[in-house]
Design a protein around this motif. Structure first.
Motif, PDB file in Angstrom:
ATOM      1  N   UNK A 193       5.074   7.313   7.537  1.00  0.00           N
ATOM      2  CA  UNK A 193       4.398   6.060   7.218  1.00  0.00           C
ATOM      3  C   UNK A 193       5.381   4.917   7.445  1.00  0.00           C
ATOM      4  N   UNK A 194       4.859   3.679   7.475  1.00  0.00           N
ATOM      5  CA  UNK A 194       5.720   2.502   7.561  1.00  0.00           C
ATOM      6  C   UNK A 194       5.996   2.009   6.156  1.00  0.00           C
ATOM      7  N   UNK A 195       7.257   1.751   5.816  1.00  0.00           N
ATOM      8  CA  UNK A 195       7.530   1.191   4.496  1.00  0.00           C
ATOM      9  C   UNK A 195       7.030  -0.251   4.420  1.00  0.00           C
ATOM     10  N   UNK A 196       6.790  -0.781   3.202  1.00  0.00           N
ATOM     11  CA  UNK A 196       7.006  -0.135   1.903  1.00  0.00           C
ATOM     12  C   UNK A 196       5.841   0.784   1.514  1.00  0.00           C
ATOM     13  N   UNK A 197       6.160   1.820   0.772  1.00  0.00           N
ATOM     14  CA  UNK A 197       5.159   2.772   0.292  1.00  0.00           C
ATOM     15  C   UNK A 197       5.603   3.239  -1.090  1.00  0.00           C
ATOM     16  N   UNK A 198       4.789   2.966  -2.094  1.00  0.00           N
ATOM     17  CA  UNK A 198       5.136   3.319  -3.474  1.00  0.00           C
ATOM     18  C   UNK A 198       4.451   4.624  -3.849  1.00  0.00           C
ATOM     19  N   UNK A 199       5.166   5.719  -3.673  1.00  0.00           N
ATOM     20  CA  UNK A 199       4.626   7.053  -3.932  1.00  0.00           C
ATOM     21  C   UNK A 199       4.305   7.243  -5.408  1.00  0.00           C
ATOM     22  N   UNK A 200       5.125   6.709  -6.285  1.00  0.00           N
ATOM     23  CA  UNK A 200       4.893   6.898  -7.724  1.00  0.00           C
ATOM     24  C   UNK A 200       3.596   6.214  -8.162  1.00  0.00           C
ATOM     25  N   UNK A 201       3.303   5.036  -7.606  1.00  0.00           N
ATOM     26  CA  UNK A 201       2.050   4.352  -7.941  1.00  0.00           C
ATOM     27  C   UNK A 201       0.847   5.117  -7.410  1.00  0.00           C
ATOM     28  N   UNK A 202       0.968   5.642  -6.201  1.00  0.00           N
ATOM     29  CA  UNK A 202      -0.120   6.423  -5.622  1.00  0.00           C
ATOM     30  C   UNK A 202      -0.405   7.659  -6.474  1.00  0.00           C
ATOM     31  N   UNK A 203       0.643   8.366  -6.866  1.00  0.00           N
ATOM     32  CA  UNK A 203       0.465   9.555  -7.706  1.00  0.00           C
ATOM     33  C   UNK A 203      -0.129   9.186  -9.058  1.00  0.00           C
ATOM     34  N   UNK A 204       0.317   8.089  -9.626  1.00  0.00           N
ATOM     35  CA  UNK A 204      -0.204   7.646 -10.919  1.00  0.00           C
ATOM     36  C   UNK A 204      -1.705   7.388 -10.839  1.00  0.00           C
ATOM     37  N   UNK A 205      -2.141   6.759  -9.745  1.00  0.00           N
ATOM     38  CA  UNK A 205      -3.564   6.479  -9.553  1.00  0.00           C
ATOM     39  C   UNK A 205      -4.363   7.785  -9.538  1.00  0.00           C
ATOM     40  N   UNK A 206      -3.913   8.760  -8.762  1.00  0.00           N
ATOM     41  CA  UNK A 206      -4.631  10.034  -8.671  1.00  0.00           C
ATOM     42  C   UNK A 206      -4.489  10.861  -9.947  1.00  0.00           C
ATOM     43  N   UNK A 207      -3.365  10.728 -10.617  1.00  0.00           N
ATOM     44  CA  UNK A 207      -3.142  11.512 -11.837  1.00  0.00           C
ATOM     45  C   UNK A 207      -4.139  11.128 -12.929  1.00  0.00           C
TER      46      UNK A 207
END
Length: 475
Positions: A193-207
């Motif tokens: 992917x092209x940065x920026x990419x906030x993986x923790x926010x994405x996981x939080x949304x799905x969690x």
């Protein structure tokens, strides 16, 4: 579409990751083409030629670099209508005529679109897509060559072998020489992917929205049970420690569907977005500029399956996220499949359309009106599947779906926003959006919100995500 040579030159010399996948550098003296971020020593400008796409560079006879792997680059940002066309191309069944018919577009117009934005004809593009995918799977997975051939969209092993040899000058076996052999049917592949990419926010949304038993989401990974037609399996997605890429681990009963899995995951985690372009449009609004500055890597979460997501969207009408997720979990446990061979956390699969149509939805906790809405939706979905495959605009979809009892503009826009990954879908009447735009206890009217949102086009869905996130930060 003409490339700005000066911009390309600056980007490749600085190895600017923001341009990864936006153009490719071909070196005339070596016959190799690279990504702008290639770690190799930059060639002299007089030996460089730039191309719009990896497919175009390969069509001109250049071979993918063995250091930066152009086939692993993020997808190019394309006009929305062309993106939808590419996303719905079935590499096993479609051809130029069928895709033109699907989207009610002439083959001549198709040729013009591809030449303008990708530099080659549709047939050349799709053939080189198959070759690049095959090369990626040969070099980066332990799949059998026959599985790779069918997963890449070739209709026979003979045609697969011939195409690889013609393009790369060697057999698939020769390409694979350095790959470690293993008997495992689980494969691992990088999704850049092209940065920026906030993986923790994405996981939080799905969690916060995971269906326990079908999905398993932690602070490090997302995992789930998957079914595509008769193919079953599981996937797990985590972030690479050093590269701008996610790691997809997947196990399938039929690897013919691997390319579809890859495309679904890319859309699910919004891996092809160009956030710098999106931010440029949204930063003009102070309420958005503030949250973008603190969370620039926030993306638009998609979904695994449109039927599954549409059911979840209907369950979420006028209730909390927690309540909707609880209802979805009950439906999965009561009507979904169960695979005892998988880990208990992801052993359940979402029920099929056939099973849902036969369900009475008793003991789920649904009102009769909500049940009626589900039945109405399921019958509509069965008769209008192509509506979602050939989706053109949020306006047309809203006009069609709002005729269904129990389906309003909020549901339609939410389905388009996350279910169809439409970057311009916008649930303007959403209470969270109204709250985020409220100033000095003065709530804006829907008319005022829509007027403000005009300046966010075609990225209104991202504006919605950022507005929702601004509320979470306040809490």
């Amino acid at each position: 579409m003409a490339l700005d040579i000066h911009t390309c030159e600056q980007a490749r010399l600085s190895r600017d990751a923001r341009f990864d996948g936006k153009f490719y550098t071909a070196v005339l003296t070596t016959g190799i083409f690279c990504r702008p971020i290639c770690p190799a020593r930059p060639p002299k400008p007089e030996n460089v030629q730039y191309y719009l796409s990896a497919e175009q560079a390969q069509q001109q006879g250049f071979v993918p670099c063995k250091r930066c792997f152009p086939e692993l680059a993020p997808g190019r940002v394309l006009p929305t209508h062309l993106n939808k066309l590419l996303a719905n191309f079935d590499y096993h069944e479609d051809n130029l005529a069928t895709i033109a018919e699907k989207f009610n577009i002439s083959t001549r117009q198709l040729h013009r679109l591809f030449k303008q934005h990708l530099g080659i004809s549709p047939s050349q593009y799709f053939q080189h897509q198959r070759l690049l995918l095959a090369r990626k799977l040969i070099k980066n997975t332990q799949l059998s060559l026959s599985d790779i051939g069918f997963a890449s969209g070739f209709k026979s092993i003979r045609r697969f072998n011939e195409a690889i040899k013609q393009q790369y000058g060697c057999t698939p076996n020769s390409l694979r020489q350095q790959v470690e052999k293993t008997s495992s049917k689980t494969i691992e592949i990088l999704l850049p992917y092209r940065p920026p990419f906030d993986w923790s926010l994405m996981l939080s949304f799905f969690q916060h929205r995971q269906i326990i038993g079908m999905e398993h989401v932690t602070s490090r990974f997302y995992a789930r049970n998957i079914t595509i037609e008769q193919c079953t399996g599981w996937l797990k997605v985590s972030q690479h420690k050093h590269k701008h890429a996610l790691i997809l681990q997947v196990s399938l009963s039929n690897y013919r569907y691997l390319n579809e899995v890859i495309q679904r995951v890319r859309k699910m985690f919004d891996l092809d977005a160009d956030m710098s372009l999106i931010h440029q449009a949204l930063r003009k609004t102070p309420a958005l500029a503030s949250v973008i500055s603190t969370s620039p890597g926030l993306r638009l979460p998609g979904c695994w399956d449109i039927l599954e997501f549409s059911i979840r969207a209907i369950l979420g009408q006028q209730v909390s996220v927690k309540a909707a997720t609880t209802l979805a979990k009950r439906i999965v446990k009561q009507y979904g499949g169960y695979n005892a061979e998988l880990a208990e956390e992801i052993a359940y699969s979402f029920p099929s359309l056939t099973l849902l149509k036969q369900a009475d939805f008793n003991d789920i906790g649904l009102t009769q009106s909500r049940k009626n809405t589900l039945y109405t939706w399921l019958h509509f979905f069965e008769e209008n599947k192509e509506t979602f495959n050939t989706y053109q605009s949020i306006e047309a979809l809203e006009k069609q779906l709002c005729t269904l009892k129990g389906i309003g503009p909020w549901t339609v826009n939410y389905i388009a926003m996350r279910g169809l990954s439409d970057p311009d879908a916008f649930p303007s009447a959403d209470l969270g959006i109204i709250k985020a735009l409220t100033q000095e206890q003065q709530k804006p009217s829907n008319k005022a919100i829509l007027a403000l949102a005009e300046s966010w086009r075609p990225w209104r869905a991202y504006a919605a995500i950022y507005l929702w996130h601004s509320l979470a930060k306040k809490d």
